[in-house]
Each structure stands twice: as C-alpha cells, then as structure tokens.
Design an enzyme around this catalytic site. Sequence first.
Site, PDB file in Angstrom:
ATOM      1  CB  CYS A 139       8.562   2.165   1.604  1.00  0.00           C
ATOM      2  SG  CYS A 139       7.267   1.698   2.741  1.00  0.00           S
ATOM      3  CG  LEU A 196      -0.397  -0.025   2.620  1.00  0.00           C
ATOM      4  CD1 LEU A 196       0.066   1.335   3.086  1.00  0.00           C
ATOM      5  CD2 LEU A 196      -1.471  -0.555   3.545  1.00  0.00           C
TER       6      LEU A 196
HETATM    7  C1  UDX Z   1       5.728   3.232  -1.645  1.00  0.00           C
HETATM    8  C2  UDX Z   1       5.189   2.264  -2.691  1.00  0.00           C
HETATM    9  O1  UDX Z   1       4.508   3.006  -3.715  1.00  0.00           O
HETATM   10  C3  UDX Z   1       4.256   1.246  -2.042  1.00  0.00           C
HETATM   11  O2  UDX Z   1       3.832   0.291  -3.015  1.00  0.00           O
HETATM   12  C4  UDX Z   1       5.033   0.529  -0.919  1.00  0.00           C
HETATM   13  O3  UDX Z   1       4.223  -0.411  -0.262  1.00  0.00           O
HETATM   14  C5  UDX Z   1       5.558   1.542   0.078  1.00  0.00           C
HETATM   15  O4  UDX Z   1       6.381   2.509  -0.610  1.00  0.00           O
HETATM   16  P1  UDX Z   1       4.798   5.379  -0.350  1.00  0.00           P
HETATM   17  O5  UDX Z   1       6.079   5.391   0.411  1.00  0.00           O
HETATM   18  O6  UDX Z   1       3.512   5.583   0.371  1.00  0.00           O
HETATM   19  O7  UDX Z   1       4.628   3.984  -1.136  1.00  0.00           O
HETATM   20  O8  UDX Z   1       4.925   6.536  -1.435  1.00  0.00           O
HETATM   21  P2  UDX Z   1       4.879   6.715  -3.020  1.00  0.00           P
HETATM   22  O9  UDX Z   1       3.586   7.295  -3.411  1.00  0.00           O
HETATM   23  O10 UDX Z   1       5.305   5.499  -3.732  1.00  0.00           O
HETATM   24  O11 UDX Z   1       5.980   7.869  -3.197  1.00  0.00           O
HETATM   25  C6  UDX Z   1       7.305   7.686  -2.686  1.00  0.00           C
HETATM   26  C7  UDX Z   1       8.159   8.893  -2.973  1.00  0.00           C
HETATM   27  O12 UDX Z   1       8.482   8.961  -4.361  1.00  0.00           O
HETATM   28  C8  UDX Z   1       7.510  10.245  -2.635  1.00  0.00           C
HETATM   29  O13 UDX Z   1       8.479  11.056  -2.013  1.00  0.00           O
HETATM   30  C9  UDX Z   1       7.112  10.802  -3.975  1.00  0.00           C
HETATM   31  O14 UDX Z   1       7.079  12.208  -4.003  1.00  0.00           O
HETATM   32  C10 UDX Z   1       8.229  10.263  -4.872  1.00  0.00           C
HETATM   33  N1  UDX Z   1       7.844  10.131  -6.282  1.00  0.00           N
HETATM   34  C11 UDX Z   1       6.855   9.274  -6.639  1.00  0.00           C
HETATM   35  C12 UDX Z   1       8.525  10.858  -7.248  1.00  0.00           C
HETATM   36  O15 UDX Z   1       9.434  11.650  -6.941  1.00  0.00           O
HETATM   37  N2  UDX Z   1       8.173  10.709  -8.568  1.00  0.00           N
HETATM   38  C13 UDX Z   1       7.203   9.840  -8.958  1.00  0.00           C
HETATM   39  O16 UDX Z   1       6.966   9.751 -10.180  1.00  0.00           O
HETATM   40  C14 UDX Z   1       6.515   9.113  -7.972  1.00  0.00           C
END
Ligand code: UDX
Length: 438
Positions: A260, A153
């Site tokens: 994560c 998630l």
């Molecule tokens: C992530 C995974 O998506 C999820 O499947 C796993 O279980 C836990 O880790 P989360 O940590 O909630 O989830 O955040 P996510 O929405 O994936 O974003 C992570 C980071 O990447 C954020 O800082 C976001 O800003 C950054 N991000 C995301 C980018 O810089 N560019 C993108 O295109 C997508």
Amino acid sequence: MKVTVIGSGYVGTTTAAVLATLGHHVIGADVDSAKVKKLSAGILPFVEPGLDEMLKDNILRGTLTFSDQVEEAIQASDILLIAVGTPSLDNGTADLKYLRSVADTIAASINDYKVIVIKSTVPIGTNRWLSDYLGEKVADRTLFDVISNPEFLREGHAVYDTLNPDRTVIGGNSQDAITIIKKLYHQLNSKLVICDWETAELIKYASNAYLAAKISFINEIAQIADKTGADILQIAYGVGLDPRIGTEFLQSGIGYGGSCFPKDVKALISTADLIGVETHILKEIESVNESMPNVYLAKLADSLDKVTNEPWTISILGLTFKPETDDQRESPAIKIVNKLLPACKEIRILDPTIQSNTKTPWPNDSKIIVCQTIEETLVGADAAVLCTTWDTFTSIDWNEAKAYMKNPILLDGRNLYEPNIIKAAGITYLALGRGNQT
Ligand code: UDX
C-alpha cells in the site's frame, strides 16, 4: 443481505469472511478457478492470523461460498463489492485493467438493482468514471448506484481491523445506496464519514500518505539523532506524547514497504502531476524512504571494511515487509539484499514464512541460502542484519548466537534490540540514532 465480493485477494477474502461472520450471505467471486477451489476448501493462499478459522467457520455455516462463475455471482446478490488489485504502472499511476474488466462483466450480467461498491484503492475520479462507464453500457441507468468505500485494514491485523474500523467512509451521490451500505456495516458501530466519491477516494490516499510521512519524518530525525548522539527511541516517545502528534508510526528503521504505502504515495504524486499540482512533501516521503537502506548499509560497510577484505557472508533476519505476514512486496529487506549481493559471497536468510529459495525473489541465485534455524543462518557470518521484527528474533540469545558468527556485527534495522545487551554479549551493535551507544 446478499453480497458478492469480486476479487478474492487479500482485501476481498478478509472482507468476505468478516461480512459472513456478521450474518450476511456472501459469495467470493474470482476468475482464478484454482484460487476459488482452494478457498472453497477453506485454504487461505496467504498468511493472515485468525482468518483461516473465520473462513472455515463460515464455509461450514453456509454463509460464505466462493465461485469462479462471476456473472452468476453478480446476479445472485444485491451488493457487489469490488476488491480487485490496482497495481502500479511504471509511471506510478494505478493500473485499472482489472477494474475495467469487472465493470464489463457487471455490465454484461446485471439483472436487477445493485449497489456497486469500490473497495480497492483507486485514483481520484475512478468511482465517477465507473458510474459513467456503466451508465453508457447498461441500458437502464436505474439498475445501479456506485459507492466508494475504501478499506483501511493492516496486513497481520486484517480481521481485527475489519471488525473494529476507526471509521467507515461511504462516498456516493445516491442517498438510497448510502443507506444500504450503512446497513451492511451497522453492527460495526464505527464512526461514519458520508461524502462524495472524490472525497472518499482522497481520504484513503491521504491517510496512507500521512502515515508514510510520519515514518519518513522520523527516519530523517533518526539521521540527525545519529550524528548528534541523541536517542531516536526517546525522541519518538517524547514527541509522540503530544496528543496532536501521537506515538504511533514513529518507529524509525530501514523504511516502509508493503502493497500500500509505496504504491499509494506514488499514485498520489502521479495524480497531482496530471492535474497540475506540484507536490513537495509527497515526493520527499518517497525519496527519504528510498534512501534508508543505503543509510543503514553505509554503516555496515564502514564496520565490515575494518575487519575483512574478503567478499562478505551476511545473515538476513526477516524478508517480509513486516511481521505476521508472508507478504514480501516492496519489502525494504529485499532492497537491502539486492544492494548487498554484489559485495557478498553468501547471503543467509531466515524468515518464518520462507522455506526455500523459490519463495524468494532470487530462486536461482547460488549466493542466496534460505535457512531454517538461527544457528544455520549465522554460521560463518561477517554480520547479521535485522530487517523484520518477527517475535522469534526478539528472543535470540546473542551470547550463544555470537559463537556461530565469524565477525560478531549486528545491524539492527528496526531498533529491536537494547544496544547495551548486545554490546555486553561482545557484539558490535550498529543502528541509527541510538545515542552514544552505537
Ligand atoms: C497500511 C496501512 O496501515 C493500512 O491502514 C492500509 O489500509 C494499508 O497500508 P500495511 O501495509 O498492512 O497497512 O502495513 P503497516 O502496518 O501500516 O506498515 C507499513 C510499513 O511501514 C511496514 O513496512 C512497517 O514496517 C513500516 N513502519 C510502520 C515503520 O517503518 N515504522 C512505523 O512506525 C510503522
């Protein structure tokens, strides 16, 4: 089914509430009595859209309870889901002290057959270790089976993701236990991956590392776009239209954060080191991500040096690692503030989840001013830095907002704004790889 979720943190509470919604009888067990008291009263200790209603509904229906009597909670259920934290140690490996303590509690209290499920992200080999460890401590080895069932998630979308998983990974060596866990989730209708423990564990790490790789990859391309006058948004779209690549997770910016990606990429590198596998891509994912705040701040410093010799006043828009969460763990915005602090007179922060300095990593730093409105945040600013794409920042009228700033400079760390609109407002727009517009 009767389920006890051990660990009432983010993943545990969401899983407990969703399983109760699916009709199971769920106990959320945690050693932290204060947390248990809050949750029992329907109060969530973190921000997650939709989860508080779900929590309250299930408490009222009697399908969800919370308890700090972990041994009793273990004895009351047939399935034990372990969702305790696995933070990074200094050497990058995952700290399994909470899991070990849960294992000891289970060993001391197990009274009849249980399926013990590890939901936490754990290093490869941990499910096998748990099975062996309990096998030594529990006199009757037929009293339990261990299943790996990693969680995918996203914060901010936790309820939706838990109710609509892309896949359910069930790793184990007991067909009976696998069948029980399939039954636990059967209403979710998701694709199943039935495998062994190590495969399940590695699916989780590889998924997060791959997503992090997409982000670091596009961030490296953004730097090439920046120097060549190309537009990274169009590049990401054009590249992502190839279904083999996909458009998601190609948003360039100041880098990834959260609980994560940083931890899991580090842990996977450490595991590989330990078993003698040399990693190249994984290490670069991390180093590109570490470098992104500096890449952006170099642009800001260049621009500010042209307009002032004084220590700067900087407005920071967003401190959480992404919107729709109050989670600041490993947030690139925090790295940016730390790097800016020595050169600054004041750093004025606006984030919808933060009301005072005590909710920041700098509770006693007089240079940090936590603000409540955009006007207050921008007063006297030499520049504003957009770090998190909260909705409220999308609707800022920069024609008006500019009036509060001393120097109208905006560093867009997430490509939230249309460069032409910001420039038309008379603001110097700084970003990475936005074509010849920046
Ligand atoms: C992530 C995974 O998506 C999820 O499947 C796993 O279980 C836990 O880790 P989360 O940590 O909630 O989830 O955040 P996510 O929405 O994936 O974003 C992570 C980071 O990447 C954020 O800082 C976001 O800003 C950054 N991000 C995301 C980018 O810089 N560019 C993108 O295109 C997508």
